[in-house]
Enzyme design. Structure first.
Site, PDB file in Angstrom:
ATOM      1  NE  ARG A   1      -1.612  -1.673   3.440  1.00  0.00           N
ATOM      2  CZ  ARG A   1      -2.131  -2.290   4.795  1.00  0.00           C
ATOM      3  NH1 ARG A   1      -3.326  -2.010   4.654  1.00  0.00           N
ATOM      4  NH2 ARG A   1      -1.413  -2.160   5.772  1.00  0.00           N
TER       5      ARG A   1
ATOM      6  CE1 TYR B   1     -13.397 -11.679  -4.901  1.00  0.00           C
ATOM      7  CE2 TYR B   1     -14.106 -14.482  -4.581  1.00  0.00           C
ATOM      8  CZ  TYR B   1     -13.548 -13.358  -4.275  1.00  0.00           C
ATOM      9  OH  TYR B   1     -12.298 -13.628  -3.136  1.00  0.00           O
TER      10      TYR B   1
ATOM     11  CE  LYS C   1      -7.845 -10.922  -5.585  1.00  0.00           C
ATOM     12  NZ  LYS C   1      -6.401 -10.974  -5.324  1.00  0.00           N
TER      13      LYS C   1
ATOM     14  N   GLY D   1      -9.528 -20.982  -8.568  1.00  0.00           N
ATOM     15  CA  GLY D   1     -11.096 -21.615  -7.103  1.00  0.00           C
ATOM     16  C   GLY D   1     -10.132 -21.623  -6.372  1.00  0.00           C
TER      17      GLY D   1
END
Ligand code: HXC
Ligand code: NAP
Length: 285
Positions: free
Chosen positions: A69, A149, A164, A191
């Site tokens: 970060r 996702y 993501k 996955g």
């Protein structure tokens, strides 16, 4: 999977490389001849991993404390890499943070903590390394670890899904923009692969009986770390020189199973199919 020495002469930075899938990719990259830099917040964890993997493989690992970060810490990590190995060829954006929660229970800080690690951390590293490579006129490769996702979305992990998705958009955008500098960008969408980091935060024990994640995977098992490491090694190697802007799913069919409207019919026993077929047939006359 790849030929011996397939990554010889390459220096690879793996963020979050001290644990879980990062560690497993690092081990295989070392076996294929690469020099490695691993970074994360916990130097003690990184140093232990570095020692173990250097002993096991005979390769070189530089552990560097770096919070992705913080841009200045990434610049310092890049300098440490150049001081030790003289070059860097590959960036694997693997560091992440995540937990499951109904979104309305999250504070804005909880949302920030995940998106900052995943999205900001990935673009910080990409920007620092990209500027370096472009200035040096050096071909290079970026591999981003996302999730399925990233494009389907998912409840209960909304900050992670947002972040993501952003990383996937960056992957595809830079595949177009930076290819002219010889920089390839690709992603892997895994996955479920058992790791302590993911399992403690995403599949709490109380859920284990109610929601068995294996039941959602057509091949009937979780992923094995070596399977992911094989794919990662291929994508960062020169064998994949023409692969650019791709996201490769490695999930045993999980996300498509979830998407297919009638896939849950798996649970219907043979006898019930016999009865239903009898009932449905002949309705056209
Ligand atoms: C609601 C929560 C929470 C929870 C923390 N917070 N946990 N809110 N539900 N379960 C809130 C806190 O209250 C706080 O907000 C804010 O988040 C930040 O909290 P911190 O104390 O700073 O963070 P902490 O809880 O110590 O750590 C969170 C973390 C940590 C930084 C994400 O878990 C971490 O270091 N994770 C790195 C490793 C990791 O997550 N690996 C899994 C990747 S798996 P307030 O407002 O109270 O201050 C993955 C795979 C996905 O991504 C796909 C699998 C199939
Ligand atoms: P993990 O072991 O918890 O890995 C996450 C790593 O990120 C840790 O080493 C952590 O180290 C590091 N990290 C977190 N915050 C950081 C920060 N601010 N700066 C630098 N490093 C930071 O989990 P994993 O399961 O191996 O996950 C690896 C990747 O695979 C993640 O991108 C994850 O989203 C993805 N993924 C995993 C699965 C799965 O089933 N396991 C599925 C889909 C996608 P420190 O705590 O020392 O900082």
């Amino acid at each position: 999977m790849l030929k011996e020495g397939a990554l010889q002469g390459k220096t690879i930075i793996v963020t979050g490389g001290g644990t879980g899938l990062g560690r497993s990719m690092v081990k295989y990259f070392l076996e294929l001849g690469a020099n490695i830099v691993i970074c994360s917040r916990k130097l003690d964890v990184l140093e232990k991993t570095a020692q173990e993997l250097m002993q096991e493989t005979g390769g070189q690992v530089l552990p560097v404390a770096c919070d992705v970060r913080k841009y200045n810490e990434i610049e310092a990590m890049l300098q440490a890499t150049l001081d030790k190995f003289g070059r860097v060829d590959v960036l694997v954006n693997n560091a992440a943070g995540n937990f499951v929660s109904p979104t309305e229970r999250l504070s804005h800080k909880a949302f920030d903590v995940i998106t900052d690690i995943v999205l900001k951390g990935s673009y910080n590293c990409t920007l620092a390394l990209g500027k370096h490579w472009i200035k040096q006129k050096q071909p290079a490769t970026i591999l981003n670890i996302v999730t399925t996702y990233a494009w389907t979305g998912s409840g209960y992990v909304v900050p992670s899904a947002c972040a993501k998705a952003g990383v996937l958009a960056m992957t595809r955008s830079l595949a177009s923009e930076w290819a002219k500098y010889g920089i390839r960008s690709n992603a892997i969408a895994p996955g479920p692969f058992p790791t302590e980091g993911a399992w403690t935060r995403l599949f709490p024990k109380q859920l284990a009986d109610k929601l068995d994640p294996v039941k959602r995977i057509p091949v009937g098992r979780f992923g094995e770390h070596q399977e992911l490491a094989n794919l990662a090694a291929y994508l960062v190697s020169d064998y994949a020189s023409f692969v650019n802007g791709e996201v490769v799913t490695i999930d045993g069919g999980e996300w498509l199973y979830g998407a297919g409207e009638f896939n849950a019919f798996d649970m219907i026993p043979q006898e019930m199919w016999d009865a239903m077929e009898k009932q449905m047939r002949g309705k056209g006359q």
